[in-house]
Design an enzyme around this catalytic site. Structure first.
Site, mmCIF file in Angstrom:
data_model
loop_
_atom_site.group_PDB
_atom_site.id
_atom_site.type_symbol
_atom_site.label_atom_id
_atom_site.label_comp_id
_atom_site.label_asym_id
_atom_site.label_seq_id
_atom_site.Cartn_x
_atom_site.Cartn_y
_atom_site.Cartn_z
ATOM 1 N N HIS A 63 16.180 28.332 31.848
ATOM 2 C CA HIS A 63 16.090 29.105 33.013
ATOM 3 C C HIS A 63 15.408 28.524 34.078
ATOM 4 O O HIS A 63 15.850 28.469 35.378
ATOM 5 C CB HIS A 63 15.204 30.371 32.530
ATOM 6 N N HIS A 100 9.468 31.198 25.713
ATOM 7 C CA HIS A 100 8.983 29.641 25.927
ATOM 8 C C HIS A 100 7.353 29.503 25.903
ATOM 9 O O HIS A 100 7.029 30.467 26.315
ATOM 10 C CB HIS A 100 9.696 28.951 27.299
#
Length: 356
Positions: free
Chosen positions: A128, A181
């Site tokens: 992302h 993450h």
């Protein structure tokens, strides 16, 4: 009688310490107010890698056609590199690591998963952040140049870059919040994306070279297949993350095929092929000049955004091979729709309207 010596308590490795700090950061973020939770979820769900191709690419056409093509070009190269890095860096994801390491049981962590949590690929670096950071660089530089033409204020010229950095920071926090993450993964992804965007912006390709984009599409897909095959032959298990995701995701329905590395490669190969077809079917010089006179340019961008939204909401086959083929075909059609077919439709309708 002397007591037996106690065994030393094993100290966590440097990577385990990073992971533990990341889990505590996620705990702090998830303890925030509900309105902030909705903001993090909005970012993660609506600004993923796929949205660069379906939202940022058509909207960038409102600035300039070349800017939009650079967005697409940089995005597909960044996504290919992100897939390869993830394969060989073997990055963990918080939502499975905290269980695999036993940390969730030791500390009774008050953490939740969300529908955007269960990414199935490895975690490092953040896709992302990396793809967003790379693909938005041409947009940011174009906006800064546009501001410079209207104002001499250095602060105003730097404002697009400031907003860009704030967006990257917010995206990183959202990825930590949803347990997709660790902090070091979003930082490395953001830095890699920034460097890629800056570097690739300096060496743009010729978007009229059909053979170049055909070879690029073929090269990116075949090189990824070759790397995967060589790693598997060498004994590396590149599909380990799929099993971790399947065993630790709270809801199996959240395991979306769009998050698999091969889906990313379908986006990459399809988009590069689409650039080749768009180069083969370019607008004539006269049509391009006439299109530049149309006001406002955001009309074409909005139409492209709507067309791609409809295209990608069409149902896909449930057969695995056909599903991947379907994804590749849709992303291949994107550059042709936005760059050739829709502009021709706009010009045709305008000419019909002006015909007495």
């Amino acid at each position: 009688m002397e007591p037996p010596p106690q065994e030393p308590v094993p100290q966590p490795s440097a990577m385990d310490a990073l992971h533990q700090a990341g889990i505590h950061a996620a705990v702090a973020l998830q303890a925030g107010p509900p309105w902030l939770e909705q903001f993090w979820l909005l970012l993660s769900s609506h600004l993923g890698p796929g949205s660069i191709y379906t939202v940022c690419f058509p909207l960038a056409r409102g600035l300039d056609e070349r800017v939009s093509l650079m967005v697409l070009w940089i995005a597909l190269l960044a996504e290919w590199l992100n897939v390869v890095l993830k394969w060989f860096l073997f990055g963990e994801r918080p939502y499975w690591w905290m269980h695999e390491s036993g940390m969730a049981e030791r500390e009774q962590l008050p953490l939740r998963q969300f529908p955007v949590t269960c990414e199935t690929g490895p975690g490092s670096p953040s896709g992302h952040c990396m793809i967003l950071g790379a693909a938005l660089w041409p947009v940011v530089t174009a906006l800064s140049e546009a501001v410079a033409r209207c104002s001499r204020s250095r602060l105003l010229r730097l404002l697009p870059f400031l907003l860009y950095l704030l967006l990257l920071a917010a995206m990183g926090l959202s990825r930590i919040f949803v347990l997709a993450h660790f902090p070091h993964q979003v930082i490395s992804g953001s830095l890699a994306g920034l460097a890629l965007g800056w570097g690739l912006q300096r060496w743009p390709p010729n978007f009229l070279k059909v053979r170049f984009f055909l070879l690029t599409a073929l090269g990116l897909v075949l090189s990824a297949l070759a790397l995967h095959g060589l790693a598997t032959a060498a004994g590396l298990d590149l599909d380990w993350s799929l099993r971790r995701a399947s065993s630790r995701c709270s809801d199996p329905a959240w395991l979306r095929p769009e998050t698999r590395p091969w889906a990313s490669l379908c986006r990459v190969g399809g988009s590069a092929l689409g650039l080749a077809v768009a180069a083969w079917l370019p607008l004539s010089r006269r049509a391009a000049e006439e299109l530049r006179l149309l006001e406002p340019p955001l009309g074409s961008a909005a139409l492209g955004l709507l067309a791609l939204d409809v295209l990608h909401k069409l149902p896909k086959s449930h057969h695995t091979a056909l599903w991947y083929l379907n994804v590749g075909a849709r992303y291949a059609l994107g550059p042709v729709l936005v760059g050739t077919l829709l502009p021709l439709l706009i010009l045709t309708l305008r000419r019909l309207r002006e015909t007495p």
